[in-house]
Design an enzyme around this catalytic site. Sequence first.
Site, mmCIF file in Angstrom:
data_model
loop_
_atom_site.group_PDB
_atom_site.id
_atom_site.type_symbol
_atom_site.label_atom_id
_atom_site.label_comp_id
_atom_site.label_asym_id
_atom_site.label_seq_id
_atom_site.Cartn_x
_atom_site.Cartn_y
_atom_site.Cartn_z
ATOM 1 N N SER A 51 77.025 12.064 50.757
ATOM 2 C CA SER A 51 78.288 11.732 50.105
ATOM 3 C C SER A 51 78.245 12.290 48.685
ATOM 4 O O SER A 51 77.340 11.971 47.917
ATOM 5 C CB SER A 51 78.442 10.208 50.101
ATOM 6 O OG SER A 51 79.624 9.823 49.450
ATOM 7 N N LYS A 97 80.409 14.668 52.618
ATOM 8 C CA LYS A 97 81.603 13.834 52.443
ATOM 9 C C LYS A 97 81.972 13.937 50.979
ATOM 10 O O LYS A 97 81.180 13.563 50.109
ATOM 11 C CB LYS A 97 81.273 12.399 52.833
ATOM 12 C CG LYS A 97 82.415 11.430 52.650
ATOM 13 C CD LYS A 97 82.084 10.069 53.233
ATOM 14 C CE LYS A 97 81.986 9.022 52.159
ATOM 15 N NZ LYS A 97 81.724 7.666 52.704
ATOM 16 N N LYS A 151 84.121 12.895 47.767
ATOM 17 C CA LYS A 151 84.972 11.838 47.232
ATOM 18 C C LYS A 151 86.218 12.502 46.657
ATOM 19 O O LYS A 151 86.099 13.512 45.931
ATOM 20 C CB LYS A 151 84.215 11.067 46.152
ATOM 21 C CG LYS A 151 83.085 10.202 46.729
ATOM 22 C CD LYS A 151 83.650 9.071 47.573
ATOM 23 C CE LYS A 151 82.569 8.075 47.962
ATOM 24 N NZ LYS A 151 83.113 6.922 48.712
ATOM 25 N N ASP A 170 86.612 11.140 51.397
ATOM 26 C CA ASP A 170 86.750 9.679 51.288
ATOM 27 C C ASP A 170 87.491 9.360 49.992
ATOM 28 O O ASP A 170 87.053 9.745 48.908
ATOM 29 C CB ASP A 170 85.356 9.025 51.271
ATOM 30 C CG ASP A 170 85.415 7.498 51.251
ATOM 31 O OD1 ASP A 170 86.529 6.936 51.271
ATOM 32 O OD2 ASP A 170 84.332 6.875 51.228
ATOM 33 N N GLU A 189 88.678 9.542 55.165
ATOM 34 C CA GLU A 189 88.266 8.131 55.149
ATOM 35 C C GLU A 189 89.087 7.324 54.150
ATOM 36 O O GLU A 189 89.240 7.716 52.992
ATOM 37 C CB GLU A 189 86.778 8.080 54.779
ATOM 38 C CG GLU A 189 86.178 6.681 54.696
ATOM 39 C CD GLU A 189 84.656 6.728 54.487
ATOM 40 O OE1 GLU A 189 84.038 7.799 54.729
ATOM 41 O OE2 GLU A 189 84.087 5.697 54.082
ATOM 42 N N ASP A 213 87.191 2.256 56.378
ATOM 43 C CA ASP A 213 86.009 1.659 55.762
ATOM 44 C C ASP A 213 86.446 0.268 55.269
ATOM 45 O O ASP A 213 86.355 -0.734 56.008
ATOM 46 C CB ASP A 213 85.519 2.586 54.627
ATOM 47 C CG ASP A 213 84.357 2.048 53.809
ATOM 48 O OD1 ASP A 213 83.992 0.876 53.972
ATOM 49 O OD2 ASP A 213 83.800 2.795 52.972
ATOM 50 N N LYS A 261 79.449 -0.645 57.538
ATOM 51 C CA LYS A 261 78.470 -0.956 56.502
ATOM 52 C C LYS A 261 77.998 -2.376 56.718
ATOM 53 O O LYS A 261 78.824 -3.299 56.827
ATOM 54 C CB LYS A 261 79.089 -0.841 55.125
ATOM 55 C CG LYS A 261 79.433 0.582 54.721
ATOM 56 C CD LYS A 261 80.106 0.608 53.377
ATOM 57 C CE LYS A 261 80.457 2.041 52.994
ATOM 58 N NZ LYS A 261 81.415 2.067 51.885
ATOM 59 N N GLY A 268 77.060 3.913 53.744
ATOM 60 C CA GLY A 268 76.062 3.517 52.748
ATOM 61 C C GLY A 268 76.724 3.016 51.480
ATOM 62 O O GLY A 268 77.923 3.239 51.248
HETATM 63 O O1 OSB Z 1 83.151 4.304 50.264
HETATM 64 O O2 OSB Z 1 81.506 5.005 51.370
HETATM 65 C C1 OSB Z 1 81.955 4.547 50.319
HETATM 66 C C2 OSB Z 1 79.167 4.352 47.688
HETATM 67 C C3 OSB Z 1 79.544 3.218 46.998
HETATM 68 C C4 OSB Z 1 80.700 2.575 47.364
HETATM 69 C C5 OSB Z 1 81.480 3.050 48.426
HETATM 70 C C6 OSB Z 1 81.099 4.167 49.142
HETATM 71 C C7 OSB Z 1 79.932 4.859 48.735
HETATM 72 C C8 OSB Z 1 79.452 6.088 49.355
HETATM 73 C C9 OSB Z 1 77.975 6.392 49.223
HETATM 74 O O3 OSB Z 1 80.169 6.916 49.853
HETATM 75 C C10 OSB Z 1 77.287 6.584 50.518
HETATM 76 C C11 OSB Z 1 75.781 6.554 50.334
HETATM 77 O O4 OSB Z 1 75.201 5.479 50.074
HETATM 78 O O5 OSB Z 1 75.173 7.618 50.468
HETATM 79 MG MG MG Z 2 84.097 4.828 52.127
#
Ligand code: OSB
Ligand code: MG
Length: 371
Positions: free
Chosen positions: A136, A162, A164, A189, A215, A240, A264, A292
């Site tokens: 990510s 992924k 952001k 995402d 996402e 999510d 999660k 995660g």
């Molecule tokens: O939305 O998936 C998410 C990290 C913190 C809060 C929300 C998200 C995330 C990540 C990180 O996308 C994923 C990871 O731990 O590698």
């Molecule tokens: Mg997410």
Amino acid sequence: MELRSARLDELELELVEPFETSFGVEKKRRFLLVRLESKDGLIGYGECVAASEPLYSSETVGTAREMLATRFLPELLRTRAVSPAAFRAATDRYRGQRMAKSAVETALVDLAARAEGYSVARWLGGRRRRVEVGVSVGIQPSIEALVYRVGRYIEAGYRRVKLKVRPGWDTVPVRAVRRAFPDLEIWVDANQAYPPNAVDRIRGWAEASGVAQVEQPFPERAIRAHAELTRGAQFRVCLDESIVDEASLEDALAARALTSLNLKTGRVGGLTAARDLARRAARAGVPSWVGGMLESGIGRAHNVHLASLGLFTLPADLSATDRYYRQDLIEPPFVLGPGSTLEVPRGPGIGVEVRESVLRRVRRASRTFRR
Ligand code: OSB
Ligand code: MG
């Protein structure tokens, strides 16, 4: 199994680099750790993924600390025979607080698995020895920085990224990554950053850049907007934040608001809850994958064990230790293996060693509860 004591630690780990999402920037991660000790001396660990601020979800370190210290841990220590299932049943009447509950449930799963001499993976019914993962990638200071970052992750062996995104950081950065890496599997995402009327805009740039999955673009309660985006889309629509329990999943499935499910452990209240929801989604033909929350090695280990279940058919948001922290709480670290995978630890419980010396150094507070 009977417990002897429970310890609640508050820790702080500094990220290798800041992680920026549509809701803010994280430079270090403050989190809670639950350590349970059984009468016969077994130790189980669970991590609470709630952050300092209520930006991803309403829970925080503060609310979770309060719930754990005043309810979940004292009540658990008054229980004769503890188990993950008994804990879930006993705390079901408390609304929400899923990240706090998950910290205890995962520690109980670690203990239950150790009591049988099993790994957490085997205890859950997982059979994979390696799990497929991606990375990510946070919002970057510039397009050049983003393309460089993604390139480094590809060189390291990640096969799926992924990105952001948020309004103002979508069309141009996603297109730049696509141009630089024509064959890369790209997911995005948004963490709820778009208004429900942005359906056509998102479809436009996502399809133009061959994005495989979008996402949580809309607010968690905006199920209809996610259903509109799903209709006729050339990409998967993944939920999510919207999915926290059985009812929210049933309603989203009935509305056809998702074609992928990020599960999660913390968001849904534990490993067994995540497994149940993945089963339900699979029955509806919706693929699940393990998400995660920038966990330390302890939370990541639990997630890797969860991802060993054949139910999870898309690559997880679980990356190597060095993508998150320079010095982690566990040994050995997670390293990226062949085919963009992490190895599932084979030993009892979470199967990794907790480095108590590091833990003590990054610990900001600690409380012990006894029977
Ligand atoms: O939305 O998936 C998410 C990290 C913190 C809060 C929300 C998200 C995330 C990540 C990180 O996308 C994923 C990871 O731990 O590698
Ligand atoms: Mg997410």
